[in-house]
Motif scaffolding. Structure first.
Motif, mmCIF file in Angstrom:
data_model
loop_
_atom_site.group_PDB
_atom_site.id
_atom_site.type_symbol
_atom_site.label_atom_id
_atom_site.label_comp_id
_atom_site.label_asym_id
_atom_site.label_seq_id
_atom_site.Cartn_x
_atom_site.Cartn_y
_atom_site.Cartn_z
ATOM 1 N N LEU A 44 0.852 -1.182 0.000
ATOM 2 C CA LEU A 44 0.000 0.000 0.000
ATOM 3 C C LEU A 44 0.894 1.240 0.000
ATOM 4 C CD1 LEU A 44 -2.757 1.375 0.210
ATOM 5 C CD2 LEU A 44 -2.663 1.012 2.694
ATOM 6 N N GLU A 45 0.976 1.905 -1.142
ATOM 7 C CA GLU A 45 1.893 3.025 -1.298
ATOM 8 C C GLU A 45 1.212 4.376 -1.056
ATOM 9 O OE1 GLU A 45 4.617 0.717 -4.640
ATOM 10 O OE2 GLU A 45 3.285 2.345 -5.241
ATOM 11 N N SER A 76 -3.331 3.834 -4.223
ATOM 12 C CA SER A 76 -2.404 3.172 -5.134
ATOM 13 C C SER A 76 -1.815 1.944 -4.445
ATOM 14 C CB SER A 76 -1.265 4.118 -5.547
ATOM 15 O OG SER A 76 -0.398 3.482 -6.473
ATOM 16 N N MET A 77 -1.951 0.797 -5.104
ATOM 17 C CA MET A 77 -1.522 -0.481 -4.539
ATOM 18 C C MET A 77 -0.682 -1.245 -5.563
ATOM 19 S SD MET A 77 -2.035 -2.547 -1.786
ATOM 20 C CE MET A 77 -3.608 -2.003 -1.081
ATOM 21 N N LEU A 78 0.445 -1.772 -5.108
ATOM 22 C CA LEU A 78 1.260 -2.652 -5.931
ATOM 23 C C LEU A 78 1.052 -4.085 -5.459
ATOM 24 C CD1 LEU A 78 3.572 -2.786 -8.136
ATOM 25 C CD2 LEU A 78 5.141 -2.974 -6.191
ATOM 26 N N ARG A 106 9.756 -5.479 -1.200
ATOM 27 C CA ARG A 106 10.770 -4.595 -0.622
ATOM 28 C C ARG A 106 11.688 -4.003 -1.680
ATOM 29 N NH1 ARG A 106 11.956 -9.000 2.632
ATOM 30 N NH2 ARG A 106 14.103 -8.958 1.867
ATOM 31 N N SER A 107 11.973 -4.778 -2.723
ATOM 32 C CA SER A 107 13.023 -4.382 -3.655
ATOM 33 C C SER A 107 12.531 -3.540 -4.827
ATOM 34 C CB SER A 107 13.747 -5.631 -4.186
ATOM 35 O OG SER A 107 12.834 -6.524 -4.807
ATOM 36 N N VAL A 108 11.256 -3.582 -5.164
ATOM 37 C CA VAL A 108 10.746 -2.698 -6.210
ATOM 38 C C VAL A 108 10.801 -1.257 -5.696
ATOM 39 C CG1 VAL A 108 8.723 -2.065 -7.581
ATOM 40 C CG2 VAL A 108 9.241 -4.470 -7.173
ATOM 41 N N PRO A 109 11.430 -0.338 -6.436
ATOM 42 C CA PRO A 109 11.559 1.044 -5.944
ATOM 43 C C PRO A 109 10.208 1.672 -5.625
ATOM 44 C CG PRO A 109 12.973 0.690 -7.847
ATOM 45 C CD PRO A 109 12.113 -0.535 -7.728
ATOM 46 N N LEU A 110 10.167 2.403 -4.524
ATOM 47 C CA LEU A 110 8.958 3.125 -4.157
ATOM 48 C C LEU A 110 8.780 4.356 -5.041
ATOM 49 C CD1 LEU A 110 9.230 3.018 -0.265
ATOM 50 C CD2 LEU A 110 7.353 2.051 -1.596
ATOM 51 N N PRO A 111 7.547 4.733 -5.351
ATOM 52 C CA PRO A 111 7.325 5.955 -6.135
ATOM 53 C C PRO A 111 7.698 7.193 -5.333
ATOM 54 C CG PRO A 111 5.241 5.051 -5.364
ATOM 55 C CD PRO A 111 6.288 4.041 -5.014
ATOM 56 N N ASN A 112 7.879 8.284 -6.051
ATOM 57 C CA ASN A 112 8.309 9.522 -5.391
ATOM 58 C C ASN A 112 7.270 10.077 -4.436
ATOM 59 O OD1 ASN A 112 10.762 9.507 -6.787
ATOM 60 N ND2 ASN A 112 9.900 10.633 -8.528
ATOM 61 N N ASP A 113 5.984 9.701 -4.650
ATOM 62 C CA ASP A 113 4.944 10.249 -3.774
ATOM 63 C C ASP A 113 4.712 9.376 -2.540
ATOM 64 O OD1 ASP A 113 3.793 8.132 -5.060
ATOM 65 O OD2 ASP A 113 1.976 9.183 -5.703
ATOM 66 N N ALA A 147 11.387 4.452 2.658
ATOM 67 C CA ALA A 147 12.111 4.597 1.412
ATOM 68 C C ALA A 147 13.580 4.224 1.555
ATOM 69 C CB ALA A 147 11.964 6.024 0.884
ATOM 70 N N GLU A 148 14.195 4.609 2.673
ATOM 71 C CA GLU A 148 15.619 4.334 2.867
ATOM 72 C C GLU A 148 15.886 2.879 3.206
ATOM 73 O OE1 GLU A 148 13.968 5.971 6.782
ATOM 74 O OE2 GLU A 148 13.821 6.411 4.614
ATOM 75 N N GLU A 149 14.821 2.080 3.460
ATOM 76 C CA GLU A 149 14.998 0.692 3.846
ATOM 77 C C GLU A 149 14.845 -0.274 2.673
ATOM 78 O OE1 GLU A 149 12.039 0.260 6.780
ATOM 79 O OE2 GLU A 149 13.165 1.270 8.365
ATOM 80 N N GLU A 150 14.579 0.221 1.477
ATOM 81 C CA GLU A 150 14.421 -0.647 0.313
ATOM 82 C C GLU A 150 15.724 -1.406 0.086
ATOM 83 O OE1 GLU A 150 12.551 1.212 -3.207
ATOM 84 O OE2 GLU A 150 12.510 2.977 -1.935
#
Length: 238
Positions: free
Chosen positions: A67-68, A120-122, A178-185, A233-236
């Motif tokens: 859940l982003e 927005s959900m991945l 965890r490894s897919v980059p998070l979006p900027n928002d 974000a810093e934990e990806e």
């Protein structure tokens, strides 16, 4: 490492349904296993009567979600004036009649339905076994060229973008999320939900979830173990 299919769930309104209580259609924070099964089956063009196909696809799905952007919740209040001879339409194939005495027809037929707005959900998923049809490639073809219009939870909830969001290899569902980059928002990170046995996170918690549908009876039953946690974000991880 196993290949995982990524789905991006976005729409003006979405509904990750949970147990209905009387005339209240409440929602959960993450999509149910049964909802993703139904979404994929609809894209493949399966009919509701093909319960064996639905049950088997649900058994094969290994999925988690991230859940982003939580968005906001809103409730739709639906009212209809039904007289004694009127019936309410349902997806069960049977008309819904009013119960009670003559006085009940003086009040409206009421329904309350909750929705997610601007969420927005991945979703990351794979199939086990991988070579049994439908395969992941079959699912992608169906999602891009669905047999019927697709919706996310309820029929008014039409996707606002392409559902297929790419491929990602990972040793587990939680590793992929965890490894897919998070979006900027999503500067504050994201909440995750994944099956127990598909990795752990510091500070996560184990839960039992009732989100598997018996497609023959049409009801949900049983519990499966899942885990929920949060990343920033810093934990990806790469």
């Amino acid at each position: 490492m196993p290949r995982h299919l990524l789905l991006r769930l976005e729409a003006p309104l979405m509904a990750f349904g949970r147990e209905t209580i009387d005339n209240f259609g409440i929602i959960r924070d993450f999509p149910a296993l049964s909802m993703i099964t139904g979404l994929l089956a609809n894209a493949l063009g399966w009919r509701r009567e093909e319960t064996g196909k639905h049950d088997r696809l649900q058994e094969r799905l290994v999925l988690g979600a991230r859940l982003e952007r939580p968005g906001t919740r809103l409730q739709d209040n639906q009212n209809a004036r039904l007289s004694k001879d009127d019936k309410g339409w349902t997806t069960k194939g049977k008309p819904e009649e009013r119960a009670g005495g003559a006085g009940t027809y003086e009040s409206p037929h009421r329904r309350f339905r909750d929705y997610h707005a601007d969420l927005s959900m991945l979703v990351a998923l794979r199939l086990e076994p991988t070579d049994e049809p439908p395969t992941l490639d079959d699912l992608i073809a169906a999602l891009d060229h669905p047999a019927r219009p697709l919706f996310i939870g309820r029929k008014p909830c039409l996707p606002s973008r392409r559902l297929f969001a790419g491929w990602h290899e990972g040793e587990s569902v939680s590793h992929v999320l965890r490894s897919v980059p998070l979006p900027n928002d999503s500067p504050e990170g994201a909440r995750l939900q994944w099956p127990d046995g598909e990795g752990t996170l510091p500070g996560d918690r184990a839960l039992d979830l009732c989100d598997e549908r018996n497609w023959t009876s049409g009801v949900h039953g049983g519990w499966r173990p899942i885990r929920e946690g949060r990343i920033r974000a810093e934990e990806e991880s790469a």
